[in-house]
Design an enzyme around this catalytic site. Structure first.
Site, short mmCIF file in Angstrom:
data_model
loop_
_atom_site.label_atom_id
_atom_site.label_comp_id
_atom_site.label_asym_id
_atom_site.label_seq_id
_atom_site.Cartn_x
_atom_site.Cartn_y
_atom_site.Cartn_z
N LEU A 190 25.76 -31.57 -21.55
CA LEU A 190 24.82 -31.03 -20.58
C LEU A 190 25.27 -29.60 -20.23
O LEU A 190 26.44 -29.39 -19.93
CB LEU A 190 24.81 -31.88 -19.31
N LYS A 226 18.79 -33.49 -19.32
CA LYS A 226 19.29 -34.21 -18.14
C LYS A 226 18.36 -35.41 -17.90
O LYS A 226 17.50 -35.40 -17.01
CB LYS A 226 19.37 -33.28 -16.92
N GLU A 278 32.46 -33.61 -23.14
CA GLU A 278 32.34 -33.45 -21.68
C GLU A 278 32.77 -34.75 -21.02
O GLU A 278 33.23 -35.66 -21.69
CB GLU A 278 30.92 -33.05 -21.28
N TYR A 290 15.99 -35.42 -14.45
CA TYR A 290 16.37 -35.18 -13.06
C TYR A 290 17.23 -33.93 -12.93
O TYR A 290 17.64 -33.34 -13.94
CB TYR A 290 17.11 -36.40 -12.49
N1 PDD Z 1 25.93 -34.79 -13.10
N2 PDD Z 1 27.63 -33.39 -17.70
C1 PDD Z 1 27.03 -34.50 -17.28
C2 PDD Z 1 26.83 -35.62 -18.24
C3 PDD Z 1 26.60 -34.62 -15.94
O1 PDD Z 1 25.97 -35.74 -15.53
C4 PDD Z 1 26.83 -33.55 -15.04
C5 PDD Z 1 26.42 -33.60 -13.60
C6 PDD Z 1 27.46 -32.38 -15.53
C7 PDD Z 1 27.71 -31.18 -14.65
O2 PDD Z 1 26.52 -30.45 -14.44
P1 PDD Z 1 26.30 -29.59 -13.10
O3 PDD Z 1 27.45 -28.66 -13.01
O4 PDD Z 1 25.01 -28.90 -13.31
O5 PDD Z 1 26.28 -30.56 -11.93
C8 PDD Z 1 27.84 -32.34 -16.87
C9 PDD Z 1 25.33 -34.87 -11.80
C10 PDD Z 1 26.11 -34.23 -10.70
C11 PDD Z 1 24.94 -36.31 -11.51
O6 PDD Z 1 24.45 -36.94 -12.43
O7 PDD Z 1 25.07 -36.77 -10.37
#
Ligand code: PDD
Length: 284
Positions: free
Chosen positions: A204, A148, A180, A34
């Protein structure tokens, strides 16, 4: 909410009419990937970066991309136009498709594609004024955290454990190093230098993370992509979380101790403003 327009497998329809088979491998196995893309002024932020990460995730799990970038953009723009807000976040989701239950990849199955856009509310101003609490937990996830993947059970369990400990996020430690958050990337500041772990299979590659690193470089603020030990992390002057929906959040309490003086730090304030300016430039 139920009349919200969504996209499912080539059709635009109200959310309450969007249905997938119980044999969808996303439902049965969590077999899919996703993206979450914020949009400001009705424009998707860093669309190409999100599409590249989607392609990387699809390649890693060997699902062929069912749409071209132009087709993705057309769907996203249509859903943005159907949602009554300047600021939104698009959720898009690709699974391996519907097949009788068997672990190995099915033959001749079409991926399931689902896309929706929701209103992106501004981050609660109290959280920005006071900062949030986080806890450190063991990173119990797998070896491919750069994908992801929709299978988020470890992340869900970790976030829930954090919430049950009166914290907003779990910050994860693997082999003595900070990786993270359960749904965010993590930065620290030490002696004026911004630091975040390098991109590898343990985290991620966040689009917000990369933007923050870029903003730091372009404004000549010292920034390092470097491993961070648990001790270094706990001794940081500032801790921030980044994500598409939460932007850059200051962490002012970690476990039982205050971070720095217990207030959002000066380097965070500066970067937060630069991020707001960047968003404003998108709104045009
Ligand atoms: N999640 N690390 C993880 C495990 C994440 O699920 C996310 C974001 C990030 C940050 O990535 P980005 O800056 O591209 O949003 C890092 C999204 C927002 C979610 O699962 O809703």
């Amino acid at each position: 909410m139920s009349s919200q327009l969504v996209y499912l497998n080539g059709e635009y329809l109200p959310l309450d009419q969007a249905k997938v088979s119980v044999l969808d491998r996303g439902f049965i196995f969590g077999d899919g990937v996703y993206e979450v893309i914020p949009a400001y002024g009705s424009k998707a932020l860093r669309f190409e970066h999100h599409m590249q990460r989607l392609q990387n995730s699809l390649d890693a799990v060997r699902i062929s991309n069912p749409l071209t970038n132009d087709q993705w953009l057309e769907i996203i723009n249509k859903l943005i136009a159907a949602t009554d807000s300047q600021d939104q976040y698009i959720y898009l989701h690709v699974t391996r498709g519907v097949a009788s239950r068997d672990h190995q990849f099915p033959e001749d199955t079409h991926p399931t594609v689902f896309v929706m856009s929701n209103v992106l509310n501004p981050v609660d101003s109290k959280l920005l004024e006071k900062g949030i609490s986080a806890v450190t937990l063991d990173d119990i996830r797998w070896q491919h955290c750069n994908i992801k993947a929709i299978a988020l059970l470890p992340n869900i369990l970790l976030r829930q454990q954090a919430v049950e400990n009166n914290a907003k996020e779990a910050i994860l430690i693997r082999d003595g190093h900070m990786t993270e958050g359960a749904a965010s990337n993590v930065f620290i500041v030490k002696d004026g230098v911004i630091k975040t772990p390098p991109k590898d299979n343990k985290l991620l590659p966040g689009i917000t993370r990369d933007l923050v690193v870029e903003l730091a470089h372009s404004h000549k603020i010292p920034v390092e992509e470097t491993t961070i030990t648990e001790d270094e992390f706990l001794d940081a002057d500032e801790i921030w979380l980044t994500s598409s929906t939460k932007e850059i959040l200051p962490v002012t309490r970690i476990n039982t101790q205050e971070v720095g003086n217990g207030k959002p730090g000066v380097v965070w304030k500066d970067m937060f403003q630069k991020y707001q300016d960047y968003k404003q430039s998108l709104r045009g």
